[in-house]
Design a protein around this motif. Structure first.
Motif, PDB file in Angstrom:
ATOM      1  N   VAL A 108     -13.677   2.023  -4.578  1.00  0.00           N
ATOM      2  CA  VAL A 108     -12.321   2.538  -4.420  1.00  0.00           C
ATOM      3  C   VAL A 108     -12.358   3.870  -3.689  1.00  0.00           C
ATOM      4  CG1 VAL A 108     -11.655   1.389  -6.564  1.00  0.00           C
ATOM      5  CG2 VAL A 108     -12.247   3.821  -6.609  1.00  0.00           C
ATOM      6  N   ARG A 109     -11.187   4.294  -3.236  1.00  0.00           N
ATOM      7  CA  ARG A 109     -11.094   5.570  -2.514  1.00  0.00           C
ATOM      8  C   ARG A 109      -9.830   6.296  -2.944  1.00  0.00           C
ATOM      9  NH1 ARG A 109     -11.880   5.665   3.864  1.00  0.00           N
ATOM     10  NH2 ARG A 109     -13.937   5.037   3.098  1.00  0.00           N
ATOM     11  N   ARG A 110      -9.980   7.579  -3.233  1.00  0.00           N
ATOM     12  CA  ARG A 110      -8.827   8.400  -3.571  1.00  0.00           C
ATOM     13  C   ARG A 110      -8.111   8.813  -2.282  1.00  0.00           C
ATOM     14  NH1 ARG A 110      -8.377  11.046  -8.784  1.00  0.00           N
ATOM     15  NH2 ARG A 110      -8.008   9.219 -10.073  1.00  0.00           N
ATOM     16  N   LEU A 111      -6.816   8.473  -2.218  1.00  0.00           N
ATOM     17  CA  LEU A 111      -6.013   8.848  -1.055  1.00  0.00           C
ATOM     18  C   LEU A 111      -5.328  10.190  -1.256  1.00  0.00           C
ATOM     19  CD1 LEU A 111      -4.326   5.406  -0.232  1.00  0.00           C
ATOM     20  CD2 LEU A 111      -6.479   6.346   0.648  1.00  0.00           C
ATOM     21  N   SER A 112      -4.993  10.511  -2.496  1.00  0.00           N
ATOM     22  CA  SER A 112      -4.329  11.788  -2.780  1.00  0.00           C
ATOM     23  C   SER A 112      -4.529  12.129  -4.249  1.00  0.00           C
ATOM     24  CB  SER A 112      -2.838  11.720  -2.452  1.00  0.00           C
ATOM     25  OG  SER A 112      -2.180  10.786  -3.310  1.00  0.00           O
ATOM     26  N   THR A 113      -4.465  13.418  -4.552  1.00  0.00           N
ATOM     27  CA  THR A 113      -4.542  13.881  -5.935  1.00  0.00           C
ATOM     28  C   THR A 113      -3.540  15.002  -6.150  1.00  0.00           C
ATOM     29  OG1 THR A 113      -6.257  15.556  -5.500  1.00  0.00           O
ATOM     30  CG2 THR A 113      -7.015  13.335  -6.076  1.00  0.00           C
ATOM     31  N   MET A 114      -3.036  15.095  -7.359  1.00  0.00           N
ATOM     32  CA  MET A 114      -2.130  16.197  -7.698  1.00  0.00           C
ATOM     33  C   MET A 114      -2.872  17.524  -7.686  1.00  0.00           C
ATOM     34  SD  MET A 114       0.368  14.581 -10.625  1.00  0.00           S
ATOM     35  CE  MET A 114      -0.845  13.466 -11.330  1.00  0.00           C
ATOM     36  N   ALA A 115      -4.157  17.491  -7.971  1.00  0.00           N
ATOM     37  CA  ALA A 115      -4.950  18.716  -7.955  1.00  0.00           C
ATOM     38  C   ALA A 115      -4.999  19.342  -6.566  1.00  0.00           C
ATOM     39  CB  ALA A 115      -6.373  18.430  -8.451  1.00  0.00           C
ATOM     40  N   GLN A 116      -4.812  18.505  -5.529  1.00  0.00           N
ATOM     41  CA  GLN A 116      -4.823  19.001  -4.148  1.00  0.00           C
ATOM     42  C   GLN A 116      -3.413  19.164  -3.593  1.00  0.00           C
ATOM     43  OE1 GLN A 116      -7.323  16.125  -2.177  1.00  0.00           O
ATOM     44  NE2 GLN A 116      -9.199  17.211  -2.716  1.00  0.00           N
ATOM     45  N   GLY A 117      -2.402  19.085  -4.468  1.00  0.00           N
ATOM     46  CA  GLY A 117      -1.044  19.369  -4.046  1.00  0.00           C
ATOM     47  C   GLY A 117      -0.145  18.170  -3.841  1.00  0.00           C
ATOM     48  N   ALA A 118      -0.655  16.944  -4.021  1.00  0.00           N
ATOM     49  CA  ALA A 118       0.178  15.754  -3.862  1.00  0.00           C
ATOM     50  C   ALA A 118       1.081  15.577  -5.083  1.00  0.00           C
ATOM     51  CB  ALA A 118      -0.691  14.512  -3.665  1.00  0.00           C
ATOM     52  N   HIS A 119       2.124  14.761  -4.925  1.00  0.00           N
ATOM     53  CA  HIS A 119       3.037  14.518  -6.032  1.00  0.00           C
ATOM     54  C   HIS A 119       2.491  13.481  -7.009  1.00  0.00           C
ATOM     55  CE1 HIS A 119       5.989  17.076  -4.254  1.00  0.00           C
ATOM     56  NE2 HIS A 119       6.107  16.328  -3.174  1.00  0.00           N
ATOM     57  N   VAL A 120       1.581  12.628  -6.530  1.00  0.00           N
ATOM     58  CA  VAL A 120       0.948  11.627  -7.390  1.00  0.00           C
ATOM     59  C   VAL A 120      -0.526  11.533  -7.008  1.00  0.00           C
ATOM     60  CG1 VAL A 120       3.026  10.225  -7.732  1.00  0.00           C
ATOM     61  CG2 VAL A 120       1.520   9.737  -5.798  1.00  0.00           C
ATOM     62  N   CYS A 121      -1.332  11.025  -7.931  1.00  0.00           N
ATOM     63  CA  CYS A 121      -2.711  10.662  -7.611  1.00  0.00           C
ATOM     64  C   CYS A 121      -2.701   9.197  -7.190  1.00  0.00           C
ATOM     65  CB  CYS A 121      -3.629  10.840  -8.820  1.00  0.00           C
ATOM     66  SG  CYS A 121      -3.809  12.550  -9.378  1.00  0.00           S
ATOM     67  N   LEU A 142      -6.602  21.939 -14.523  1.00  0.00           N
ATOM     68  CA  LEU A 142      -8.050  22.134 -14.628  1.00  0.00           C
ATOM     69  C   LEU A 142      -8.756  21.547 -13.408  1.00  0.00           C
ATOM     70  CD1 LEU A 142      -8.798  21.359 -18.388  1.00  0.00           C
ATOM     71  CD2 LEU A 142      -8.770  23.590 -17.265  1.00  0.00           C
ATOM     72  N   ALA A 143      -8.287  20.385 -12.948  1.00  0.00           N
ATOM     73  CA  ALA A 143      -8.918  19.744 -11.805  1.00  0.00           C
ATOM     74  C   ALA A 143      -8.752  20.553 -10.527  1.00  0.00           C
ATOM     75  CB  ALA A 143      -8.351  18.339 -11.618  1.00  0.00           C
ATOM     76  N   GLN A 144      -7.731  21.421 -10.463  1.00  0.00           N
ATOM     77  CA  GLN A 144      -7.585  22.291  -9.305  1.00  0.00           C
ATOM     78  C   GLN A 144      -8.780  23.223  -9.179  1.00  0.00           C
ATOM     79  OE1 GLN A 144      -3.784  24.164 -10.030  1.00  0.00           O
ATOM     80  NE2 GLN A 144      -2.698  22.712  -8.731  1.00  0.00           N
ATOM     81  N   GLY A 153       1.465   9.193 -12.046  1.00  0.00           N
ATOM     82  CA  GLY A 153       2.533  10.168 -11.895  1.00  0.00           C
ATOM     83  C   GLY A 153       2.334  11.441 -12.694  1.00  0.00           C
ATOM     84  N   HIS A 154       1.362  11.432 -13.602  1.00  0.00           N
ATOM     85  CA  HIS A 154       1.094  12.618 -14.411  1.00  0.00           C
ATOM     86  C   HIS A 154      -0.402  12.672 -14.698  1.00  0.00           C
ATOM     87  CE1 HIS A 154       1.559  15.871 -17.228  1.00  0.00           C
ATOM     88  NE2 HIS A 154       1.083  15.149 -18.222  1.00  0.00           N
ATOM     89  N   CYS A 155      -0.938  13.865 -14.706  1.00  0.00           N
ATOM     90  CA  CYS A 155      -2.357  14.055 -15.022  1.00  0.00           C
ATOM     91  C   CYS A 155      -2.485  15.159 -16.064  1.00  0.00           C
ATOM     92  CB  CYS A 155      -3.144  14.421 -13.772  1.00  0.00           C
ATOM     93  SG  CYS A 155      -4.899  14.751 -14.123  1.00  0.00           S
TER      94      CYS A 155
END
Length: 263
Positions: A222-235, A199-201, A192-194
């Motif tokens: 494993v596979r990343r489904l979403s990241t906050m750096a790409q605009g998601a609310h959670v990683c 910086l990752a953006q 929920g927080h990074c």
């Protein structure tokens, strides 16, 4: 003398509600960080606040752009107005611990321009190696089951400020008849927080390295489904557990034909 004492009392009494309001608002902000996306009603129950109090603080935090509303439609809810769920806004993440962001971004940019992408990758790899070394004893102590290791990893990451959780995703048994014979059960590791979101953006290598250490620690791909750096609310990281056998569909006996009965 009596009037002077009486005049001082309102000043002392007025300071206390302001301090209480500030502390409560911090609790609400932390509650959205920990439980978001979360509704006002659920948050009030979790924090033991009245509906009026929690909405007052949510409105103030939204006005300050520390939180924002993410529309969320419950599965099976059908058409209608989506439920309102609150999440931390980008400014809220900054308020919660992205210290020295501008300095760090400038330093990494200078490193990349002066030495090249390999130097930046080496820096991110060294940071990831430190994280892996810190988490590995904790994960190893959890045993060999992937679910237990993922839970231990989530708890360790939470202590470092990532506000992580590990949730087992099971196949929906009610829809078994419409699904393939085999399904992959999995865990979703959510953060929920990074601390390095901003910086990752600019430097996606941080996300890449973090994903790799999760795979290395759990021993699965494993596979990343979403990241906050790409605009998601959670990683969100997808962690496979293994194949789950679905119940065999019931087979009705084939009716006998006239030729089979001989009649």
């Amino acid at each position: 003398m009596y009037s002077a004492d009486k005049a001082r009392k309102p000043t002392v009494t007025a300071a206390r509600p302001a301090e209480t309001e500030e502390r409560t608002r911090d609790r609400v902000l932390q509650g959205v960080l920990t439980h978001g996306p979360v509704s006002a009603a659920n948050l009030g129950e979790l924090l033991n606040l009245t509906p009026a109090a929690v909405r007052r603080h949510l409105d103030a935090l939204e006005k300050d752009r520390l939180i924002e509303v993410a529309t969320h439609r419950q599965p099976g809810a059908g058409a209608g107005r989506p439920a309102r769920r609150y999440v931390i806004a980008p400014r809220g993440h900054s308020e919660l611990g992205n210290d020295y962001l501008d300095i760090a971004r400038s330093a990494l940019t200078m490193l990349q321009e002066a030495v090249g992408d390999d130097a930046l990758r080496s820096f991110a790899t060294a940071r990831a190696a430190e994280m892996e070394a810190r988490y590995r004893p904790i994960v190893e102590a959890a045993g060999s089951e992937i679910a237990d290791r993922a839970k231990a990893l989530a708890e360790a990451m939470t202590r470092d400020g990532f506000v992580a959780s590990a949730n087992v995703m099971s196949p929906p048994t009610s829809a078994a008849a419409r699904l393939p014979e085999h399904l992959l059960a999995s865990i979703q590791l959510c953060q929920g927080h990074c601390p390095v979101r901003d910086l990752a953006q600019d430097f996606t290598v941080f996300c890449d390295q973090e994903t790799q250490i999760i795979a290395d620690l759990l021993g699965v791909d494993v596979r990343r489904l979403s990241t906050m750096a790409q605009g998601a609310h959670v990683c969100t990281t997808h962690i496979p557990l293994g194949r789950v056998e679905l119940p065999e569909p019931s087979v009705l006996p084939t009716p006998k034909t006239q030729d089979q009965t001989g009649t």
